[in-house]
Design an enzyme around this catalytic site. Structure first.
Site, short mmCIF file in Angstrom:
data_model
loop_
_atom_site.label_atom_id
_atom_site.label_comp_id
_atom_site.label_asym_id
_atom_site.label_seq_id
_atom_site.Cartn_x
_atom_site.Cartn_y
_atom_site.Cartn_z
CB CYS A 1 -21.20 -79.89 12.71
SG CYS A 1 -20.00 -80.91 12.02
CB ALA B 1 -16.48 -79.46 13.07
NE ARG C 1 -8.55 -77.60 16.24
CZ ARG C 1 -8.74 -76.38 16.78
NH1 ARG C 1 -9.39 -75.51 16.13
NH2 ARG C 1 -8.53 -75.91 17.99
CG HIS D 1 -16.20 -78.20 21.91
ND1 HIS D 1 -16.24 -76.72 21.61
CD2 HIS D 1 -15.20 -78.33 20.71
CE1 HIS D 1 -15.76 -76.11 20.44
NE2 HIS D 1 -15.23 -77.26 19.90
#
Lengths: 513, 500
Positions: free
Chosen positions: B72, B75, B106, B205
């Site tokens: 999503c 994230a 991550r 992003h």
């Protein structure tokens, strides 16, 4: 050049090489605008003080490094423990990617679940269409016997009504009318994963039991294990014990095979789990026992409503907790506890006696789910240890009271403190101000081990950085033996490490301990 | 070192037909647009030209109930772009789960004293309760910011990563951020990355990039003496130390990396980025937006590069050097020459063990195309690839990398990926944690290509050696030969080679 084909260095050694150390030092100095080293050192030392502890505990709003997850994770885990059941989470899709990853990282196994992939338009108009299409796709693609629906917080905030949505989807032919689609509302802003487990199991039982005639089958028992990262080892161990006793029982929710499928060339999307027919028949059981009280409060209430006797335990582990569980099972089933189990018990007690000198008076900090912490505290006290800090981020006031009662029952609990609702940043302060010998928790505890030097024993979900522990039981006498050995190994390894310096400390580097 | 090969396009087309036949009609129609067989990359036109044969629909909504692998917007922002900025505290604002599941997963490495001057591997959450949903969380957010200041005074700033409920209950995190930033005299960045926005990580992003533009750039005086060879590395998240293995090369060729976004980054590195001469972008997908902005606003050129595998590293180093002229170009040739013996030895060691092995990829960001040549440098063959959250421009760029007949799958479903892998039976699959165990159960070696399977770095020359070792150990482990019990044995397909 540090790298060579002959001896390839990955991150752990590579960045310790001089070229990289210099590069990183220059990066810091020239580009990072760092605080001066002394300032950092001062602040680090300040975080170890009582003054910082007080500030830390005065927090009201900020939560740092909590030891809990959200409801739908528990729902997905719960659904996974039923025969060919696909967990279906209604709401945003990213959540499902997270649940699947989280479970896979712990179990090192596939974790299947689908999302209704709601986006902005669904946030405005509701997710009915997503439910209708989603159920149809899941049914067609993944050939489930049951689809268990839960919700993300997004669907809860906009108020989607699962019951009517599922009815609508059936009307539209997404799945056959008689196909089983139990559901549970699992808002992430209420409770934690243990509650998501609870309402999902309850939802499944209600789906199959509602309106059905109950014909009590005397002596039969339902067992609900609760959210358990060690279900693979634990459920199998408990079944072994129940089989030894000859009890007629049904595990309601059993993910032990699902999260332990063999590697033989075939990928099994579904494996094991409680059979749908067995769930239906379980209505007739004389009693339902919960292995984790705080995972099943609502479910057990429902079991009582339908007329079953109920009892709940706190992750039966160690001597007395296992005793109580077996005695209860024996009382309900009318089956005697066989000699073989008494001998097993004796062997655990034997092992504890053999090692008691290494365990007596050790201080522990424990954290995890409420039932687990209760179980560990009790076992620690059986070994002569002191559960100095008992912390459950998802622990309630009722849990706190119950813990205090347990601790008051033994001289080894006299100094213990109970921390309901606190997080691991609070634990960090505690480990500095009121230090202990050992920390028992999960992988997140490794940061506490690093910062405070308290050795960590991983016995609780999730364990990401050690492999396969969850395949072995912690419950029962056999499980107790494993917990005991794990604790002892940590103690001996630490002692060996501290005494291994040649010619300096190695007089204490004893061959026999 | 590019390999000449062609994939079995006919088989791949048949596999696509087969999976589509299993969907409800409506879904099959939608999924059909995401699956294709690539036409030869050699026939690809100029960058930007659409190759209809490799073209698939992308960046559109996932279909409910099919088991998409996507994440999503949260994230994409907290997990990818902002999370790695190490000297800021990132609040996962909303219920506890999002921050919990993304906590430390991550592997964006950093150096610092965690909890004191850096905060990367920590989980800060406002842990929303029902009352926060009902009454709103703005007051709570204010208090949280005060508590962060009290307990973590060395933080350089704070970001507020909105989870789903925030946008739905109408909280004004921007107003809170503005007010508190003034009060504590630090940068506070509200990021509207609620998970229901957009169709995947990708919009997260973009929103995170926009937040840099709107809440960091030109907000504070930046005292920094720029130089002629200053570059920003953009879109390297330092997974397993990737950015470090890249930085060492860029410095060796004479450049000054003034900012690394966002692996091992500090707020200062972001603030001064507009003073650099060139933006080098690795993960185009997640950070092209801010590069375009810096180009428009500050006239900073940007250049894509690829540091996976020696063929691409060499080409990229030369391309970068050309931008700066002869002095840097000369140094660059020396650097390439310096590492060549290492690379020749690595390839001599591993290529014979991997030659001809087939690979299927399914990843995100830049990797579905960028890593292809790294495998080919080892003599391996890419038979299929796809993006979790790619856009059209990603697939255009992919056409240059893939060979004729390559199976292309966008936003693949769990079902499709399983059937494709079964049908193709590649020697290796590179994808994520959710895919790892199903694939391995089938007896097919697997490497996680998001986290480098807890290894790395994979960037740069040092990273390529690690990559080659890891691919070899995955494929040539003896366990793949043990799957069948002897009393059930079919002709063996497992094989192993001892480590050298």
């Amino acid at each position: 050049m540090p790298q060579s084909a002959e001896k390839i260095l990955d991150h752990a050694p590579l960045f310790r090489e001089p070229e990289y150390r210099q590069m990183l030092a220059e990066k810091k100095l020239n580009f990072e605008c760092p605080h001066q080293d002394q300032v950092v050192t001062d602040q680090r030392e300040f975080t170890e003080t009582w003054e910082y502890r007080e500030k830390n505990f005065a927090r009201e709003a900020l939560v740092i490094n909590p030891a809990k997850a959200c409801q739908p994770l528990g729902a997905v885990f719960a659904a996974t423990g039923f025969e060919r059941t696909m967990p279906f989470v209604h709401g945003s899709q990213g959540c499902v990617a997270y649940y699947r990853s989280h479970l896979s990282r712990h179990f090192k196994e596939p974790a299947s679940a689908v999302s209704s992939s709601m986006t902005e338009d669904a946030a405005v108009f509701g997710g009915l269409k997503n439910m209708v299409d989603g159920l149809a796709n899941t049914y067609k693609l993944y050939d489930p016997k049951m689809i268990a629906v839960s919700t993300t917080c997004m669907a809860e905030v906009i108020g989607d009504d699962l019951h009517s949505f599922i009815e609508n989807a059936k009307e539209e032919g997404s799945v056959p009318r008689d196909f089983d689609v139990p559901f549970a509302h699992t808002p992430a802003f209420v409770g934690s994963h243990v509650d998501g487990y609870d309402v999902t199991v309850k939802g499944i039982l209600e789906h199959f039991w509602k309106g059905q005639e109950r014909t009590e089958a005397l002596g039969t028992i339902n067992i609900i294990p609760g959210f358990d990262g060690f279900c693979v080892g634990n459920n199998r161990e408990l079944k072994r014990l129940l089989d030894l006793m000859g009890v007629s029982y049904t595990f309601i929710q059993d993910a032990s095979d699902q999260f332990d499928t063999p590697s033989d060339g075939e990928y099994r999307m579904y494996d094991g789990g409680t059979k749908i027919q067995d769930v239906k028949n379980a209505l007739n059981a004389e009693a339902t026992l919960s292995l984790q009280h705080y995972n099943t409060r609502k479910t057990l209430e429902y079991c009582e409503e339908v007329g079953q006797a109920t009892a709940s335990f706190h992750y039966p582990l160690g001597v007395q907790a296992t005793d109580e569980f077996l005695v209860e099972v024996s009382a309900i089933s009318g089956k005697e506890i066989p000699e073989a189990i008494r001998l097993e018990r004796g062997r655990l007690v034997d092992a504890m006696a053999d090692s008691q000198s290494w365990l007596h008076g050790r201080k522990y900090a424990l954290y995890g789910d409420p039932d687990f912490v209760h179980a560990m505290a009790r076992f620690i006290m059986e070994t002569g240890g002191e559960p100095t800090h008992c912390l459950a981020t998802n622990g309630t006031k009722a849990w706190e009271d119950e813990m205090k009662e347990l601790l008051a029952s033994s001289p080894f609990g006299k100094e213990a403190q109970v921390w309901a609702g606190k997080d691991l940043w609070a634990m960090r302060s505690l480990l500095f101000t009121e230090p202990v010998d050992l920390l028992i928790g999960n992988s997140y505890g490794k940061y506490l081990e690093r910062d405070t030097g308290t050795p960590l024993i991983r016995l609780m979900f999730p364990i990401f950085d050690r492999h396969h522990h969850h395949r072995f039981a912690l419950m029962g006498y056999q499980g107790g033996l494993r917990v005991l050995t794990t604790i002892l190994d940590k103690i001996f390894d630490k002692l060996d490490r501290e005494t291994s310096e040649t010619g300096v400390t190695d007089y204490s580097y004893d061959l026999t301990r | 070192m590019s390999l000449e090969y062609e994939n079995d396009g006919a088989l791949h087309a048949k596999l696509i037909e087969e999976v589509l036949s299993q969907y409800p009609d409506k879904t099959a129609k939608r999924r059909k647009k995401h699956l294709n067989v690539a036409k030869s990359g050699d026939e690809a036109g100029e960058e930007g030209e659409v190759l209809s044969e490799c073209d698939v629909k992308s960046n559109i909504k996932s279909i409910p109930g099919v088991m998409t692998i996507r994440g999503c917007a949260y994230a994409g922002s907290k997990g990818v772009v902002w999370g790695p900025v190490k000297d800021m505290v990132h609040i996962s604002h909303g219920p506890v789960g999002c921050g919990q599941y993304s906590w430390s997963q991550r592997r964006n490495y950093y150096v610092g004293t965690t909890g004191i001057d850096t905060f990367g591997t920590m989980q800060f959450t406002s842990d929303f309760q029902e009352k926060d949903i009902v009454f709103g969380g703005d007051k709570k957010l204010e208090q949280i910011i005060d508590e962060i200041e009290e307990l973590f005074p060395l933080n350089k700033g704070i970001t507020v990563q909105s989870e789903c409920p925030i946008g739905l209950i109408g909280d004004d995190t921007e107003a809170v951020s503005r007010k508190k930033a003034k009060e504590i005299e630090k940068t506070i960045v509200p990021v509207r990355c609620e998970g229901f926005r957009g169709v995947s990580q990708s919009l997260g992003h973009h929103i995170a990039n926009d937040a840099i533009r709107d809440w960091v750039f030109e907000k504070r005086d930046v005292e920094f003496e720029g130089g002629p060879y200053d570059v920003n590395v953009v879109g390297d998240y330092n997974i397993g130390g990737d950015a470090w293995a890249s930085r060492i090369l860029l410095e060796e060729i004479g450049l000054r990396v003034v900012g690394n976004w966002s692996g091992d980054a500090t707020l200062a590195e972001i603030e001064r980025a507009p003073k650099a001469k060139l933006n080098l972008i690795h993960c185009y997908r997640s950070m092209n937006y801010i590069c375009r902005h810096m180009e428009e606003k500050y006239g900073i050129a940007w250049m894509e590069y690829n540091f996976f595998g020696p063929s691409q590293i060499e080409a990229s180093l030369r391309k970068i050097a050309k931008h700066f002229g002869p002095e840097i170009e000369e140094k660059t040739e020396k650097v390439i020459a310096k590492y060549r013996p290492l690379i020749e030895e690595v390839i001599a060691k591993y290529r014979p063990r991997l030659e001809g092995n087939t690979v299927m990829l399914y990843v995100g960001g830049l990797r579905p195309r960028h890593v292809i040549t790294a495998y080919e440098d080892l003599g391996m063959v890419i038979v299929g690839t796809g993006y979790e959250f790619g856009h059209n421009d990603d697939y255009q760029r992919t056409a240059h990398y893939v060979k004729n007949g390559t199976l292309i799958y966008d936003d693949v479903t769990g079902y499709e990926l399983e059937k494709f892998i079964e049908g193709v039976r590649p020697n290796l699959v590179g994808s994520g944690i959710k895919e790892k165990y199903p694939v391995q159960k089938m007896g097919i070696p697997f490497r996680q290509m998001h986290s480098w399977d807890y290894s790395g770095p994979y960037h740069g020359y040092d990273g390529f050696a690690v990559f080659a070792r890891d691919v070899d150990l995955a494929i040539n482990n003896p366990v793949w030969g043990l799957f069948e019990a002897p009393w059930k044995r079919r002709p063996s397909h497992g094989r192993a080679m001892a480590a050298e």
